[in-house]
Design an enzyme around this catalytic site. Structure first.
Site, PDB file in Angstrom:
ATOM      1  N   CYS A  14      47.788 126.114   9.588  1.00 59.82           N
ATOM      2  CA  CYS A  14      47.055 125.493  10.164  1.00 59.82           C
ATOM      3  C   CYS A  14      45.821 126.968  11.038  1.00 59.82           C
ATOM      4  CB  CYS A  14      47.605 124.288  11.400  1.00 59.82           C
ATOM      5  SG  CYS A  14      48.029 125.616  13.131  1.00 59.82           S
ATOM      6  N   ASN A  17      47.534 128.587  14.068  1.00 59.77           N
ATOM      7  CA  ASN A  17      49.321 128.647  14.652  1.00 59.77           C
ATOM      8  C   ASN A  17      49.771 128.237  15.700  1.00 59.77           C
ATOM      9  OD1 ASN A  17      51.577 130.937  13.663  1.00 59.77           O
ATOM     10  ND2 ASN A  17      52.076 128.648  12.840  1.00 59.77           N
ATOM     11  N   CYS A  19      49.115 125.083  18.136  1.00 62.91           N
ATOM     12  CA  CYS A  19      49.423 123.805  18.205  1.00 62.91           C
ATOM     13  C   CYS A  19      49.343 123.427  16.801  1.00 62.91           C
ATOM     14  CB  CYS A  19      47.579 123.618  18.106  1.00 62.91           C
ATOM     15  SG  CYS A  19      47.309 124.062  19.866  1.00 62.91           S
ATOM     16  N   ARG A  20      49.551 122.768  15.767  1.00 61.22           N
ATOM     17  CA  ARG A  20      49.776 122.241  14.829  1.00 61.22           C
ATOM     18  C   ARG A  20      50.531 122.075  13.767  1.00 61.22           C
ATOM     19  NH1 ARG A  20      43.592 120.629  12.115  1.00 61.22           N
ATOM     20  NH2 ARG A  20      43.243 123.450  13.254  1.00 61.22           N
ATOM     21  N   SER A  21      50.553 123.782  13.103  1.00 58.11           N
ATOM     22  CA  SER A  21      51.804 124.422  12.524  1.00 58.11           C
ATOM     23  C   SER A  21      53.100 124.762  12.855  1.00 58.11           C
ATOM     24  CB  SER A  21      50.885 125.091  11.231  1.00 58.11           C
ATOM     25  OG  SER A  21      50.803 126.590  12.421  1.00 58.11           O
ATOM     26  N   ASP A 129      43.069 118.134  14.830  1.00 53.59           N
ATOM     27  CA  ASP A 129      42.811 119.297  15.593  1.00 53.59           C
ATOM     28  C   ASP A 129      43.022 118.994  16.805  1.00 53.59           C
ATOM     29  OD1 ASP A 129      42.913 121.892  16.944  1.00 53.59           O
ATOM     30  OD2 ASP A 129      41.429 122.466  15.828  1.00 53.59           O
TER      31      ASP A 129
HETATM   32  P1  4NP Z   1      45.995 125.292  15.771  1.00 52.59           P
HETATM   33  O1  4NP Z   1      44.757 124.856  16.724  1.00 52.59           O
HETATM   34  O2  4NP Z   1      44.825 125.166  14.463  1.00 52.59           O
HETATM   35  O3  4NP Z   1      46.666 123.560  15.411  1.00 52.59           O
HETATM   36  O4  4NP Z   1      47.036 125.947  15.975  1.00 52.59           O
HETATM   37  C1  4NP Z   1      43.804 125.828  16.972  1.00 52.59           C
HETATM   38  C2  4NP Z   1      44.344 126.312  18.048  1.00 52.59           C
HETATM   39  C3  4NP Z   1      43.471 127.081  18.358  1.00 52.59           C
HETATM   40  C4  4NP Z   1      42.268 127.744  18.096  1.00 52.59           C
HETATM   41  C5  4NP Z   1      41.840 126.524  17.298  1.00 52.59           C
HETATM   42  C6  4NP Z   1      42.667 125.738  16.793  1.00 52.59           C
HETATM   43  N1  4NP Z   1      41.328 128.991  18.612  1.00 52.59           N
HETATM   44  O5  4NP Z   1      40.097 128.636  18.056  1.00 52.59           O
HETATM   45  O6  4NP Z   1      41.325 129.307  18.869  1.00 52.59           O
END
Ligand code: 4NP
Length: 162
Positions: A14, A17, A19-21, A129
């Site tokens: 994702c 790294n 939240c989703r992955s 997201d």
């Molecule tokens: P992820 O979510 O891609 O599912 O891990 C996010 C985590 C951090 C950020 C954006 C999305 N960020 O902007 O820091």
């Protein structure tokens, strides 16, 4: 019977790294264990902001509610070599997929797909997201991770049967 020469290995990717992955990694670990599927599993982000960080506390909480402890996971950034190391690189959303296509080496051996490509009726769709959302959004992420994990296990088990 024809057999796959290499052990399957899946990298979920994702943006951050955190939240989703990590949730996709956790759900797929549970599904692979349940099916007795021998597979290496990891996750990474296209971005580098959360390298070395544990998953977001809301991701940890939704996994914990399902009895899964992801507190020991640590963020890392995807790298071109991952396309040689893994048999499957699985993007959580379409932006991640586009970024991965850019870093994919021309001689990379991994299959590159979207997680929801393996879910009936959701081909080409992104896992939303949840970073700017709330606990309910993380529950949706977990549900997507679970259906994706089941579809991916079907795909990989089918590949192994040849
Ligand atoms: P992820 O979510 O891609 O599912 O891990 C996010 C985590 C951090 C950020 C954006 C999305 N960020 O902007 O820091």
């Amino acid at each position: 019977m024809k057999r796959a020469a290499v052990l399957p290995s899946v990298l979920f990717v994702c943006l951050g790294n955190i939240c989703r992955s990590p949730l996709a990694e956790a759900a797929f670990r549970v599904e692979a264990e349940r099916r007795g599927l021998e597979v290496e599993i990891d996750s990474a982000g296209t971005g580098g902001w959360h390298v070395g960080d544990p998953p977001d506390r809301r991701a940890q909480a939704v996994a914990r509610r399902q009895g899964v402890d992801i507190s020991g996971y640590r963020g890392r950034q995807v790298k071109p070599e991952d396309f040689h190391r893994f048999t499957h690189v699985v993007a959580l959303d379409r932006d991640n997929l586009a970024d991965l296509r850019r870093i994919q080496p021309s001689d990379g051996t991994a299959a590159l797909l979207l997680l929801l490509d393996v879910v009936e009726g959701r081909r080409g769709k992104s896992v939303a997201d949840p970073y700017y959302g709330d606990d309910a959004d993380f529950e949706v992420t977990w549900a997507d991770a679970v259906v994706g994990a089941a579809g991916l296990a079907d795909l990989i088990a089918g590949d192994m049967r040849g």
